[in-house]
Write a protein that holds these residues in place. Structure first.
Motif, mmCIF file in Angstrom:
data_model
loop_
_atom_site.group_PDB
_atom_site.id
_atom_site.type_symbol
_atom_site.label_atom_id
_atom_site.label_comp_id
_atom_site.label_asym_id
_atom_site.label_seq_id
_atom_site.Cartn_x
_atom_site.Cartn_y
_atom_site.Cartn_z
ATOM 1 N N SER A 72 0.839 -1.201 0.000
ATOM 2 C CA SER A 72 0.000 0.000 0.000
ATOM 3 C C SER A 72 0.873 1.249 0.000
ATOM 4 O O SER A 72 0.488 2.293 -0.551
ATOM 5 C CB SER A 72 -0.933 0.003 1.216
ATOM 6 O OG SER A 72 -0.200 -0.048 2.437
ATOM 7 N N HIS A 228 -6.403 7.318 4.757
ATOM 8 C CA HIS A 228 -7.152 7.083 3.515
ATOM 9 C C HIS A 228 -8.639 7.334 3.719
ATOM 10 O O HIS A 228 -9.293 7.985 2.901
ATOM 11 C CB HIS A 228 -6.933 5.651 3.029
ATOM 12 C CG HIS A 228 -5.559 5.377 2.520
ATOM 13 N ND1 HIS A 228 -4.473 5.247 3.358
ATOM 14 C CD2 HIS A 228 -5.087 5.205 1.255
ATOM 15 C CE1 HIS A 228 -3.390 5.000 2.624
ATOM 16 N NE2 HIS A 228 -3.737 4.971 1.354
ATOM 17 N N LYS A 246 -7.093 9.013 -3.550
ATOM 18 C CA LYS A 246 -8.191 8.587 -4.412
ATOM 19 C C LYS A 246 -7.660 7.786 -5.595
ATOM 20 O O LYS A 246 -8.233 6.760 -5.990
ATOM 21 C CB LYS A 246 -8.977 9.802 -4.907
ATOM 22 C CG LYS A 246 -10.158 9.461 -5.792
ATOM 23 C CD LYS A 246 -10.907 10.719 -6.230
ATOM 24 C CE LYS A 246 -12.084 10.371 -7.138
ATOM 25 N NZ LYS A 246 -12.787 11.602 -7.597
ATOM 26 N N THR A 249 -6.784 4.202 -4.480
ATOM 27 C CA THR A 249 -7.809 3.323 -3.901
ATOM 28 C C THR A 249 -9.087 3.240 -4.722
ATOM 29 O O THR A 249 -10.088 2.704 -4.240
ATOM 30 C CB THR A 249 -8.158 3.780 -2.472
ATOM 31 O OG1 THR A 249 -8.634 5.131 -2.506
ATOM 32 C CG2 THR A 249 -6.940 3.694 -1.562
ATOM 33 N N THR A 250 -9.070 3.740 -5.946
ATOM 34 C CA THR A 250 -10.203 3.542 -6.846
ATOM 35 C C THR A 250 -9.794 2.579 -7.953
ATOM 36 O O THR A 250 -8.605 2.401 -8.230
ATOM 37 C CB THR A 250 -10.691 4.871 -7.460
ATOM 38 O OG1 THR A 250 -9.586 5.546 -8.076
ATOM 39 C CG2 THR A 250 -11.299 5.760 -6.409
ATOM 40 N N ASN A 264 -8.362 -3.930 -8.751
ATOM 41 C CA ASN A 264 -7.364 -3.242 -7.951
ATOM 42 C C ASN A 264 -7.289 -1.756 -8.252
ATOM 43 O O ASN A 264 -7.557 -1.320 -9.374
ATOM 44 C CB ASN A 264 -5.974 -3.839 -8.204
ATOM 45 C CG ASN A 264 -5.781 -5.177 -7.525
ATOM 46 O OD1 ASN A 264 -6.112 -6.209 -8.086
ATOM 47 N ND2 ASN A 264 -5.266 -5.162 -6.314
ATOM 48 N N GLY A 265 -6.895 -1.009 -7.217
ATOM 49 C CA GLY A 265 -6.410 0.342 -7.395
ATOM 50 C C GLY A 265 -4.907 0.240 -7.577
ATOM 51 O O GLY A 265 -4.418 -0.600 -8.330
ATOM 52 N N TRP A 268 -3.903 -1.864 -3.871
ATOM 53 C CA TRP A 268 -5.063 -2.147 -3.027
ATOM 54 C C TRP A 268 -6.084 -2.941 -3.837
ATOM 55 O O TRP A 268 -6.276 -2.697 -5.031
ATOM 56 C CB TRP A 268 -5.737 -0.857 -2.599
ATOM 57 C CG TRP A 268 -5.028 -0.011 -1.597
ATOM 58 C CD1 TRP A 268 -4.106 0.971 -1.862
ATOM 59 C CD2 TRP A 268 -5.207 -0.013 -0.179
ATOM 60 N NE1 TRP A 268 -3.697 1.567 -0.696
ATOM 61 C CE2 TRP A 268 -4.357 0.988 0.355
ATOM 62 C CE3 TRP A 268 -6.006 -0.747 0.693
ATOM 63 C CZ2 TRP A 268 -4.282 1.265 1.727
ATOM 64 C CZ3 TRP A 268 -5.934 -0.483 2.053
ATOM 65 C CH2 TRP A 268 -5.072 0.512 2.560
ATOM 66 N N VAL A 270 -9.998 -3.432 -4.520
ATOM 67 C CA VAL A 270 -11.134 -2.525 -4.383
ATOM 68 C C VAL A 270 -12.429 -3.313 -4.560
ATOM 69 O O VAL A 270 -12.550 -4.145 -5.463
ATOM 70 C CB VAL A 270 -11.054 -1.389 -5.435
ATOM 71 C CG1 VAL A 270 -12.239 -0.456 -5.312
ATOM 72 C CG2 VAL A 270 -9.741 -0.613 -5.280
ATOM 73 N N PHE A 289 -11.929 -0.886 0.440
ATOM 74 C CA PHE A 289 -10.674 -1.346 -0.154
ATOM 75 C C PHE A 289 -9.828 -2.019 0.923
ATOM 76 O O PHE A 289 -9.938 -1.702 2.108
ATOM 77 C CB PHE A 289 -9.917 -0.219 -0.859
ATOM 78 C CG PHE A 289 -9.847 1.086 -0.108
ATOM 79 C CD1 PHE A 289 -8.743 1.427 0.650
ATOM 80 C CD2 PHE A 289 -10.898 2.002 -0.184
ATOM 81 C CE1 PHE A 289 -8.665 2.631 1.326
ATOM 82 C CE2 PHE A 289 -10.839 3.220 0.490
ATOM 83 C CZ PHE A 289 -9.719 3.536 1.250
#
Length: 346
Positions: A72, A228, A246, A249-250, A264-265, A268, A270, A289
């Protein structure tokens, strides 16, 4: 940073869930922290740093090896580099930044593929990369991408992953213990390979953030998740630009990726529409996430419940018949169930 502590019994079922997992996999210790609505509502430590006689008890100072949860921070550094103009786009080819690599093997592979585990690279017994599948067509959790991402970060920013993390996260948040360790520390929880056998501190020679030797307390890892959840803001201070978090994690997975594949972001995972092979529980709300470590370490952020959950264990390897994927999903579903009951009660 220090959040207010207001412990409750609302998440006792999650404590029981972590304890059950610890007993099944035969870990020696566990930590659990849940932050909700800006307060620490659950903080639980149990067990010992190892199965060695007279080993230290798990406490808020215990440093767990967080394994792949460290990714991360790698994802954050890529997002930070893009936001600050060091990297143009995640659709840039990897060869743009690592031109010395085999052109035939790396052709068509982009940073997006590295960040979403869709690059298709594997390593043969001779230590050489090969294409297990064409980039973007499948999801395959491997580590070939992580050290290369760390090198791309170093070349484009002039800083290591560890230095960026320290300057942008650890120092502003007042972290004292999280980091990449090259020497054992008395506060370290040993990684257990066999319940009655070998243990290890899992340190490496490099402290640059390119190796799996990151340790953290449960609380500092929970605060990382809280940053986050709170869009980079702690109190009235904007620690990190919200666009960086953002971005990380999007959903960034290739559009043609199969429907059953995890999404995945920046490393991460998601929660979009739940998929068969996702590592996030089916009942965990959309927009959540999560990132995992091989010893059942879990950092889960659930914006719908304004919640962060961290659990840390220390057993590498699973007993016969243990389904790691289903257990990870059940942890998220357990947190979801307790949160839903709390909303109904309120």
């Amino acid at each position: 940073m220090n959040l207010e502590i207001e412990l409750s019994t609302n998440y006792n079922s999650v404590i029981d869930h972590v304890r059950n997992t610890r007993n099944v996999v035969q870990a020696s210790g566990q930590s659990l922290i849940i932050i909700q609505n800006g307060k620490i509502v659950t903080e639980h430590y149990e067990g010992h740093h190892s199965n060695i006689r007279n080993a230290k008890s798990i406490s808020m100072d215990s440093l767990f090896h967080i394994a792949s949860v460290r990714k991360s921070y790698t994802g954050f550094c890529v997002a930070w580099a893009i936001y600050n103009g060091h990297i143009n786009s995640i659709d840039d080819p990897v060869l743009k930044y690592l031109p010395e690599l085999n052109e035939e093997t790396l052709k068509g592979i982009t940073l997006r593929h590295f960040l979403t585990h869709t690059h298709g690279l594997r390593t043969n017994p001779d230590g050489n990369l090969f294409n297990y599948f064409h980039a973007g067509e499948r999801w395959d959790y491997r580590d070939e991408n992580i050290r290369m991402l760390a090198e791309i970060i170093r070349r484009t920013t002039g800083k290591t992953v560890a230095k960026i993390a320290s300057e942008e996260i650890f120092v502003p948040l007042g972290f004292k213990k999280a980091g990449w360790y090259t020497e054992p520390s008395d506060d370290m929880v040993l990684t257990i390979f066999e319940p009655d056998g070998n243990t290890s501190f899992e340190t490496r020679n490099s402290a640059d953030g390119d190796r799996p030797n990151m340790f953290s307390t449960a609380r500092e890892l929970a605060y990382w998740g809280y940053l986050h959840l709170n869009n980079g803001k702690i109190g009235d201070e904007q620690i990190v630009n919200s666009e960086i978090l953002k971005m990380a994690t999007t959903m960034q997975s290739p559009k043609l990726l199969g429907e059953e594949s995890p999404k995945n972001g920046f490393l991460w995972q998601v929660q979009m529409d739940p998929t068969k092979n996702s590592e996030i529980g089916l009942n965990v709300p959309k927009g959540s996430f999560q990132i995992l470590g091989i010893c059942n370490q879990t950092l889960l952020v659930m914006p719908e419940f304004n919640l962060v959950a961290v659990r840390l264990l220390n057993r590498l390897g699973n007993p016969p018949g243990f389904n790691y994927l289903e257990e990870v999903k059940s942890f998220g579903d357990c947190v979801t169930e307790a949160s839903t009951k709390l909303l109904v009660k309120i």
